[in-house]
Design a protein around this motif. Structure first.
Motif, PDB file in Angstrom:
ATOM      1  N   LEU A  73     -11.506   1.087   3.055  1.00 54.12           N
ATOM      2  CA  LEU A  73     -12.747   0.372   3.375  1.00 54.12           C
ATOM      3  C   LEU A  73     -13.937   1.331   3.468  1.00 54.12           C
ATOM      4  O   LEU A  73     -15.025   1.026   2.988  1.00 54.12           O
ATOM      5  CB  LEU A  73     -12.598  -0.415   4.672  1.00 54.12           C
ATOM      6  CG  LEU A  73     -11.821  -1.716   4.550  1.00 54.12           C
ATOM      7  CD1 LEU A  73     -11.596  -2.339   5.923  1.00 54.12           C
ATOM      8  CD2 LEU A  73     -12.522  -2.685   3.626  1.00 54.12           C
ATOM      9  N   ARG A  74     -13.735   2.501   4.081  1.00 51.93           N
ATOM     10  CA  ARG A  74     -14.815   3.493   4.158  1.00 51.93           C
ATOM     11  C   ARG A  74     -15.234   3.941   2.760  1.00 51.93           C
ATOM     12  O   ARG A  74     -16.423   4.084   2.468  1.00 51.93           O
ATOM     13  CB  ARG A  74     -14.381   4.691   5.005  1.00 51.93           C
ATOM     14  CG  ARG A  74     -14.474   4.445   6.510  1.00 51.93           C
ATOM     15  CD  ARG A  74     -14.320   5.733   7.298  1.00 51.93           C
ATOM     16  NE  ARG A  74     -13.036   6.394   7.096  1.00 51.93           N
ATOM     17  CZ  ARG A  74     -11.909   6.097   7.739  1.00 51.93           C
ATOM     18  NH1 ARG A  74     -11.902   5.144   8.645  1.00 51.93           N
ATOM     19  NH2 ARG A  74     -10.805   6.760   7.484  1.00 51.93           N
ATOM     20  N   GLN A  75     -14.258   4.157   1.882  1.00 53.88           N
ATOM     21  CA  GLN A  75     -14.563   4.551   0.503  1.00 53.88           C
ATOM     22  C   GLN A  75     -15.386   3.469  -0.188  1.00 53.88           C
ATOM     23  O   GLN A  75     -16.354   3.765  -0.880  1.00 53.88           O
ATOM     24  CB  GLN A  75     -13.269   4.744  -0.294  1.00 53.88           C
ATOM     25  CG  GLN A  75     -12.644   6.094  -0.187  1.00 53.88           C
ATOM     26  CD  GLN A  75     -11.428   6.156  -1.097  1.00 53.88           C
ATOM     27  OE1 GLN A  75     -10.479   5.403  -0.923  1.00 53.88           O
ATOM     28  NE2 GLN A  75     -11.465   7.050  -2.060  1.00 53.88           N
ATOM     29  N   LEU A  76     -14.993   2.224  -0.031  1.00 48.47           N
ATOM     30  CA  LEU A  76     -15.705   1.119  -0.676  1.00 48.47           C
ATOM     31  C   LEU A  76     -17.132   1.002  -0.157  1.00 48.47           C
ATOM     32  O   LEU A  76     -18.070   0.791  -0.926  1.00 48.47           O
ATOM     33  CB  LEU A  76     -14.958  -0.201  -0.456  1.00 48.47           C
ATOM     34  CG  LEU A  76     -13.621  -0.346  -1.172  1.00 48.47           C
ATOM     35  CD1 LEU A  76     -12.930  -1.636  -0.738  1.00 48.47           C
ATOM     36  CD2 LEU A  76     -13.778  -0.301  -2.670  1.00 48.47           C
ATOM     37  N   GLU A  77     -17.296   1.135   1.158  1.00 47.61           N
ATOM     38  CA  GLU A  77     -18.622   0.999   1.759  1.00 47.61           C
ATOM     39  C   GLU A  77     -19.540   2.161   1.373  1.00 47.61           C
ATOM     40  O   GLU A  77     -20.741   1.991   1.205  1.00 47.61           O
ATOM     41  CB  GLU A  77     -18.503   0.906   3.282  1.00 47.61           C
ATOM     42  CG  GLU A  77     -17.883  -0.412   3.730  1.00 47.61           C
ATOM     43  CD  GLU A  77     -17.511  -0.422   5.207  1.00 47.61           C
ATOM     44  OE1 GLU A  77     -17.534   0.643   5.857  1.00 47.61           O
ATOM     45  OE2 GLU A  77     -17.181  -1.513   5.702  1.00 47.61           O
ATOM     46  N   ALA A  78     -18.993   3.350   1.208  1.00 47.03           N
ATOM     47  CA  ALA A  78     -19.800   4.526   0.910  1.00 47.03           C
ATOM     48  C   ALA A  78     -20.086   4.674  -0.587  1.00 47.03           C
ATOM     49  O   ALA A  78     -21.006   5.381  -0.977  1.00 47.03           O
ATOM     50  CB  ALA A  78     -19.088   5.789   1.406  1.00 47.03           C
ATOM     51  N   LEU A 111       0.854  -1.188   0.000  1.00 48.35           N
ATOM     52  CA  LEU A 111       0.000   0.000   0.000  1.00 48.35           C
ATOM     53  C   LEU A 111       0.888   1.235   0.000  1.00 48.35           C
ATOM     54  O   LEU A 111       1.963   1.245   0.588  1.00 48.35           O
ATOM     55  CB  LEU A 111      -0.871   0.032   1.255  1.00 48.35           C
ATOM     56  CG  LEU A 111      -2.059  -0.901   1.283  1.00 48.35           C
ATOM     57  CD1 LEU A 111      -2.758  -0.804   2.630  1.00 48.35           C
ATOM     58  CD2 LEU A 111      -3.035  -0.566   0.178  1.00 48.35           C
ATOM     59  N   ASP A 112       0.437   2.270  -0.665  1.00 48.72           N
ATOM     60  CA  ASP A 112       1.181   3.524  -0.684  1.00 48.72           C
ATOM     61  C   ASP A 112       0.929   4.241   0.634  1.00 48.72           C
ATOM     62  O   ASP A 112      -0.147   4.777   0.877  1.00 48.72           O
ATOM     63  CB  ASP A 112       0.735   4.383  -1.858  1.00 48.72           C
ATOM     64  CG  ASP A 112       1.496   5.699  -1.930  1.00 48.72           C
ATOM     65  OD1 ASP A 112       2.540   5.827  -1.260  1.00 48.72           O
ATOM     66  OD2 ASP A 112       1.044   6.592  -2.662  1.00 48.72           O
ATOM     67  N   THR A 113       1.909   4.228   1.503  1.00 45.58           N
ATOM     68  CA  THR A 113       1.778   4.883   2.803  1.00 45.58           C
ATOM     69  C   THR A 113       2.685   6.105   2.883  1.00 45.58           C
ATOM     70  O   THR A 113       3.182   6.450   3.952  1.00 45.58           O
ATOM     71  CB  THR A 113       2.115   3.899   3.945  1.00 45.58           C
ATOM     72  OG1 THR A 113       3.439   3.393   3.742  1.00 45.58           O
ATOM     73  CG2 THR A 113       1.124   2.764   4.003  1.00 45.58           C
ATOM     74  N   SER A 114       2.898   6.774   1.755  1.00 48.36           N
ATOM     75  CA  SER A 114       3.784   7.932   1.730  1.00 48.36           C
ATOM     76  C   SER A 114       3.175   9.137   2.440  1.00 48.36           C
ATOM     77  O   SER A 114       3.880  10.066   2.778  1.00 48.36           O
ATOM     78  CB  SER A 114       4.146   8.297   0.285  1.00 48.36           C
ATOM     79  OG  SER A 114       2.973   8.591  -0.438  1.00 48.36           O
ATOM     80  N   GLY A 115       1.857   9.130   2.647  1.00 49.23           N
ATOM     81  CA  GLY A 115       1.199  10.226   3.352  1.00 49.23           C
ATOM     82  C   GLY A 115       1.478  10.143   4.841  1.00 49.23           C
ATOM     83  O   GLY A 115       2.286   9.358   5.316  1.00 49.23           O
ATOM     84  N   SER A 116       0.790  10.945   5.621  1.00 47.63           N
ATOM     85  CA  SER A 116       1.019  10.985   7.062  1.00 47.63           C
ATOM     86  C   SER A 116       0.330   9.824   7.781  1.00 47.63           C
ATOM     87  O   SER A 116       0.596   9.570   8.939  1.00 47.63           O
ATOM     88  CB  SER A 116       0.529  12.317   7.625  1.00 47.63           C
ATOM     89  OG  SER A 116      -0.861  12.460   7.357  1.00 47.63           O
ATOM     90  N   LYS A 117      -0.567   9.123   7.106  1.00 51.98           N
ATOM     91  CA  LYS A 117      -1.291   8.026   7.745  1.00 51.98           C
ATOM     92  C   LYS A 117      -0.449   6.757   7.758  1.00 51.98           C
ATOM     93  O   LYS A 117       0.384   6.541   6.894  1.00 51.98           O
ATOM     94  CB  LYS A 117      -2.588   7.732   6.989  1.00 51.98           C
ATOM     95  CG  LYS A 117      -3.580   8.863   6.966  1.00 51.98           C
ATOM     96  CD  LYS A 117      -4.789   8.441   6.180  1.00 51.98           C
ATOM     97  CE  LYS A 117      -5.832   9.534   6.129  1.00 51.98           C
ATOM     98  NZ  LYS A 117      -7.009   9.128   5.365  1.00 51.98           N
ATOM     99  N   GLY A 118      -0.714   5.893   8.698  1.00 52.23           N
ATOM    100  CA  GLY A 118      -0.072   4.590   8.745  1.00 52.23           C
ATOM    101  C   GLY A 118      -0.842   3.608   7.887  1.00 52.23           C
ATOM    102  O   GLY A 118      -1.907   3.910   7.346  1.00 52.23           O
ATOM    103  N   ALA A 119      -0.324   2.378   7.762  1.00 52.23           N
ATOM    104  CA  ALA A 119      -0.951   1.357   6.922  1.00 52.23           C
ATOM    105  C   ALA A 119      -2.356   1.015   7.428  1.00 52.23           C
ATOM    106  O   ALA A 119      -3.279   0.833   6.631  1.00 52.23           O
ATOM    107  CB  ALA A 119      -0.082   0.107   6.873  1.00 52.23           C
ATOM    108  N   GLY A 120      -2.551   0.942   8.737  1.00 52.53           N
ATOM    109  CA  GLY A 120      -3.867   0.637   9.299  1.00 52.53           C
ATOM    110  C   GLY A 120      -4.880   1.713   8.977  1.00 52.53           C
ATOM    111  O   GLY A 120      -6.022   1.426   8.617  1.00 52.53           O
ATOM    112  N   ASP A 121      -4.459   2.971   9.109  1.00 54.04           N
ATOM    113  CA  ASP A 121      -5.343   4.094   8.769  1.00 54.04           C
ATOM    114  C   ASP A 121      -5.669   4.094   7.281  1.00 54.04           C
ATOM    115  O   ASP A 121      -6.797   4.393   6.880  1.00 54.04           O
ATOM    116  CB  ASP A 121      -4.697   5.423   9.150  1.00 54.04           C
ATOM    117  CG  ASP A 121      -4.601   5.611  10.661  1.00 54.04           C
ATOM    118  OD1 ASP A 121      -5.377   4.968  11.387  1.00 54.04           O
ATOM    119  OD2 ASP A 121      -3.744   6.405  11.081  1.00 54.04           O
TER     120      ASP A 121
END
Length: 99
Positions: free
Chosen positions: A52-57, A36-46
């Protein structure tokens, strides 16, 4: 006693004579992603939770998402279409650019 059932080439739609050579195929496409691309400030879990939220919504049908990950097709093709498939799936020469 009846003969073999008539077959139709999956690629070109041509009716195949019972005495004609044909090829059975099964094509399976499976999506994979190694990291997963985790280059942002979030961790892999986030990052996973956000996906998952995107998929569900989203308005997409879950079957559409599934087909993007796993798609399978079976059929028969004639000799001419086999040649086309073999050329298409053969490794391209190294000097070709992107599609």
């Amino acid at each position: 006693m009846s003969g073999p059932s008539p077959k139709t080439c999956t690629a070109c739609g041509r009716q195949l004579a019972p005495s004609e050579l044909y090829y059975r195929f099964t094509l399976v496409l499976e999506g994979e992603q190694d990291v997963l691309d985790t280059s942002g400030s979030k961790g892999a879990g986030d990052e996973l939770a956000s996906i998952l939220r995107q998929l569900e919504a989203g308005p997409e049908d879950p079957r559409e998402w599934e087909e993007q990950i796993h798609w399978e097709h079976k059929g028969v093709i004639c000799s001419a279409c086999r040649s086309v498939v073999m050329r298409t799936l053969a490794r391209p020469p190294r000097d070709t650019g992107p599609h």
